[in-house]
Design a protein around this motif. Structure first.
Motif, short mmCIF file in Angstrom:
data_model
loop_
_atom_site.label_atom_id
_atom_site.label_comp_id
_atom_site.label_asym_id
_atom_site.label_seq_id
_atom_site.Cartn_x
_atom_site.Cartn_y
_atom_site.Cartn_z
N PRO A 178 -11.34 -28.01 -66.01
CA PRO A 178 -11.17 -29.02 -67.07
C PRO A 178 -10.08 -28.74 -68.15
CG PRO A 178 -13.56 -28.77 -66.70
CD PRO A 178 -12.74 -27.46 -65.93
N PRO A 179 -9.23 -29.30 -68.60
CA PRO A 179 -8.51 -28.78 -69.67
C PRO A 179 -9.23 -28.79 -71.22
CG PRO A 179 -8.30 -31.43 -69.13
CD PRO A 179 -9.15 -30.73 -68.32
N PHE A 180 -8.81 -28.08 -71.90
CA PHE A 180 -9.55 -27.87 -73.18
C PHE A 180 -9.84 -28.91 -73.83
CE2 PHE A 180 -7.52 -23.33 -73.54
CZ PHE A 180 -8.55 -22.83 -72.64
N ASP A 181 -8.99 -29.99 -73.91
CA ASP A 181 -9.39 -31.11 -74.93
C ASP A 181 -10.10 -32.38 -73.94
OD1 ASP A 181 -7.28 -31.71 -73.13
OD2 ASP A 181 -5.98 -32.41 -74.75
N ALA A 182 -10.55 -31.93 -72.73
CA ALA A 182 -11.34 -32.90 -72.01
C ALA A 182 -13.00 -33.36 -72.52
CB ALA A 182 -11.32 -32.73 -70.73
N ALA A 183 -13.16 -34.55 -72.70
CA ALA A 183 -14.31 -34.65 -73.27
C ALA A 183 -15.35 -34.56 -71.95
CB ALA A 183 -14.64 -36.18 -73.69
N ASP A 184 -16.71 -34.14 -72.38
CA ASP A 184 -17.88 -34.18 -71.31
C ASP A 184 -17.91 -35.56 -70.28
OD1 ASP A 184 -18.53 -31.75 -72.49
OD2 ASP A 184 -20.09 -32.46 -73.53
N GLY A 185 -17.76 -35.55 -69.12
CA GLY A 185 -17.96 -36.22 -68.04
C GLY A 185 -16.57 -37.07 -67.93
N ASP A 186 -15.35 -36.43 -68.65
CA ASP A 186 -13.95 -36.93 -68.38
C ASP A 186 -13.72 -36.64 -66.87
OD1 ASP A 186 -11.34 -37.55 -68.16
OD2 ASP A 186 -10.89 -36.65 -69.96
N THR A 187 -13.18 -37.57 -66.27
CA THR A 187 -12.79 -37.35 -64.76
C THR A 187 -11.24 -38.08 -64.69
OG1 THR A 187 -13.69 -39.56 -64.07
CG2 THR A 187 -15.33 -37.34 -63.93
N GLU A 188 -10.77 -38.51 -65.67
CA GLU A 188 -9.41 -39.03 -65.67
C GLU A 188 -8.46 -38.22 -66.09
OE1 GLU A 188 -8.85 -42.06 -64.44
OE2 GLU A 188 -11.06 -42.25 -64.32
N THR A 189 -8.70 -37.10 -67.07
CA THR A 189 -7.48 -36.30 -67.44
C THR A 189 -7.34 -35.36 -66.44
OG1 THR A 189 -8.54 -36.57 -69.88
CG2 THR A 189 -7.10 -34.45 -69.34
N PRO A 190 -5.95 -35.05 -65.79
CA PRO A 190 -5.61 -34.03 -65.08
C PRO A 190 -6.24 -32.71 -65.33
CG PRO A 190 -3.74 -35.45 -65.89
CD PRO A 190 -4.95 -35.70 -66.55
N LYS A 191 -6.42 -32.13 -64.25
CA LYS A 191 -7.17 -30.85 -64.45
C LYS A 191 -5.98 -29.44 -64.73
CE LYS A 191 -11.48 -31.29 -62.58
NZ LYS A 191 -12.78 -31.00 -63.28
N CYS A 192 -6.74 -28.48 -65.09
CA CYS A 192 -5.61 -27.29 -65.43
C CYS A 192 -5.76 -26.48 -64.54
CB CYS A 192 -5.99 -26.75 -66.86
SG CYS A 192 -5.05 -25.27 -67.23
N ARG A 193 -4.65 -25.86 -63.62
CA ARG A 193 -4.56 -25.16 -62.57
C ARG A 193 -4.50 -23.68 -62.95
NH1 ARG A 193 -1.04 -22.53 -59.84
NH2 ARG A 193 0.74 -23.43 -61.41
N LEU A 194 -5.18 -22.78 -62.51
CA LEU A 194 -5.08 -21.30 -62.76
C LEU A 194 -4.67 -20.70 -61.25
CD1 LEU A 194 -8.43 -20.45 -64.72
CD2 LEU A 194 -6.53 -21.27 -65.67
N ASP A 195 -3.86 -19.84 -61.48
CA ASP A 195 -3.12 -18.97 -60.21
C ASP A 195 -3.80 -17.67 -60.14
OD1 ASP A 195 -0.80 -19.76 -58.23
OD2 ASP A 195 -0.63 -17.42 -58.91
N GLY A 196 -4.06 -17.31 -59.00
CA GLY A 196 -4.71 -15.84 -58.67
C GLY A 196 -4.60 -15.29 -57.47
N TRP A 197 -5.00 -14.12 -57.16
CA TRP A 197 -4.70 -13.39 -56.13
C TRP A 197 -6.09 -12.48 -55.93
CZ3 TRP A 197 -5.03 -8.38 -57.21
CH2 TRP A 197 -4.41 -7.93 -58.61
N LEU A 198 -6.11 -12.06 -54.74
CA LEU A 198 -7.44 -11.25 -54.27
C LEU A 198 -6.94 -10.30 -53.04
CD1 LEU A 198 -11.09 -11.82 -54.19
CD2 LEU A 198 -10.07 -10.90 -52.08
N ILE A 199 -7.39 -9.08 -53.45
CA ILE A 199 -7.27 -7.91 -52.35
C ILE A 199 -8.35 -7.23 -51.88
CG2 ILE A 199 -4.64 -7.52 -52.99
CD1 ILE A 199 -5.32 -5.18 -54.74
N ARG A 200 -8.50 -6.77 -50.94
CA ARG A 200 -9.78 -6.12 -50.08
C ARG A 200 -9.22 -4.75 -50.12
NH1 ARG A 200 -11.87 -7.72 -45.70
NH2 ARG A 200 -13.91 -7.47 -45.97
#
Length: 341
Positions: free
Chosen positions: A71-93
């Motif tokens: 959820p974006p920082f400014d999204a109110a509780d239960g807000d499903t309309e505001t676009p989500k914020c994408r986090l980019d990551g990687w994982l290695i084993r």
């Protein structure tokens, strides 16, 4: 000549009467204007200072990319309309891990003005180059741990969302990532019940605040490198490191609060230590001129409910503690003790 003197005195008095307030007003405008510029630099919405990168695949690791929608920082509780914020990551084993092996996982949390692939340098050390792989991602992975890393929002390849908050809101990115790793443990081939954090500088602050907000026992242990203790104090330390007059600190703090709606004091790990239950290792050096050793002393002596281990080094500058001969081995042993491997 006698007639001229009263006129001159009157002109001088008027100049002083109006001149001093005008000069003072111009000075205040310049003072607060420059402080706002400093605050804007600290809160930059897109932090991509690094021009060189190093990825795990560059060292032969099999790298799995992932994305998290939060959820974006400014999204109110239960807000499903505001676009989500994408986090980019990687994982290695670990290179020798089999398909049925489930190694514990350490999440690397980068610092301010960095990102997960950043090959970092410093103005006071232009020949220095180091990434999260130098800091421990490589050695931990070869020692039997899975290692993950994300770009905090407003950094690297993750989405922009509000200003940088020196770890306050970024801690929610860390918790969201840990929940994601645990929920997708089978997909990644990791042990989702044994997760640790390794943070440097602002990443250490972010990790400690996240640990204080961890109500479900996600975090098994935290390693903090070159972490500041007091958000109020470190603003002045940052200015001093940048050769800017420390007297700009009060106005800079005021602008930070005005621009974010948050109190910079809330970016102070010493305020959260009573809520941290997991084991913590604090590592710092007397040679750190960006985040002076006094932050380490303040943090180590705070009122922890579970007192941390601490390791005080000498001679290393900010975020360059990994050059200590036994740094990697001690980091490996710390996580082996608390996560297994």
């Amino acid at each position: 000549m006698m007639d001229f003197l009263p006129i001159a005195r009157h002109a001088l008095s008027m100049a002083l009467f109006w001149g001093i307030p005008i000069v003072a007003a111009v000075g205040l405008i310049a003072y607060f204007g420059f402080a706002r510029l400093i605050a804007s630099k600290l809160l930059g919405r897109r932090v991509l200072r690094c021009t060189e990168e190093e990825r795990p695949a560059d060292r032969g690791f099999e790298q799995t990319a992932f994305e998290i929608q939060v959820p974006p920082f400014d999204a109110a509780d239960g807000d499903t309309e505001t676009p989500k914020c994408r986090l980019d990551g990687w994982l290695i084993r670990p290179p020798d891990a089999g398909p049925d092996d489930r190694p514990p996982c350490v999440l690397m949390v980068h610092g301010f003005s960095s990102h997960k692939n950043c090959l970092w340098t410093f103005p006071d050390d232009p020949d220095y180059r180091a990434s999260l792989l130098h800091q421990g991602a490589d050695s931990l992975c070869r020692a039997g741990f899975a290692v993950a890393a994300i770009d905090l929002r407003n950094h690297g390849q993750s989405d922009e969302n509000g200003p940088v908050t020196l770890g306050i809101r970024e801690s929610y990115d860390v918790l969201a990532t840990l929940r994601y790793l645990k929920a997708n443990a089978d997909r990644f081939g990791i042990d989702g019940s044994h997760l640790g954090l390794r943070g440097e500088s602002m990443g250490g602050v972010t990790s400690l605040i996240a640990a204080s907000r961890d109500d479900s026992g996600l975090i098994a242990a935290v390693w903090c490198d070159s972490t500041f203790a007091d958000g109020h104090r470190v603003v002045g330390d940052f200015l001093n490191y940048a050769n800017v007059w420390r007297g700009f600190a009060p106005a800079t703090r005021l602008w930070l609060k005005t621009l974010t709606g948050l109190d910079v004091n809330d970016a102070s790990p010493v305020r959260y230590v009573e809520k941290i239950r997991c084991p913590v290792m604090l590592v710092h050096s007397t040679g750190d001129t960006m985040v002076p050793i006094e932050h380490f002393d303040q943090l180590a002596s705070a009122a922890w409910v579970n007192p941390p281990e601490s390791w005080r080094l000498a001679g290393h500058r900010h975020n360059r503690l990994w050059k200590e001969p036994d740094y990697h081995q001690r980091q490996i042993e710390f996580f082996r003790q608390h996560l297994g491997a």
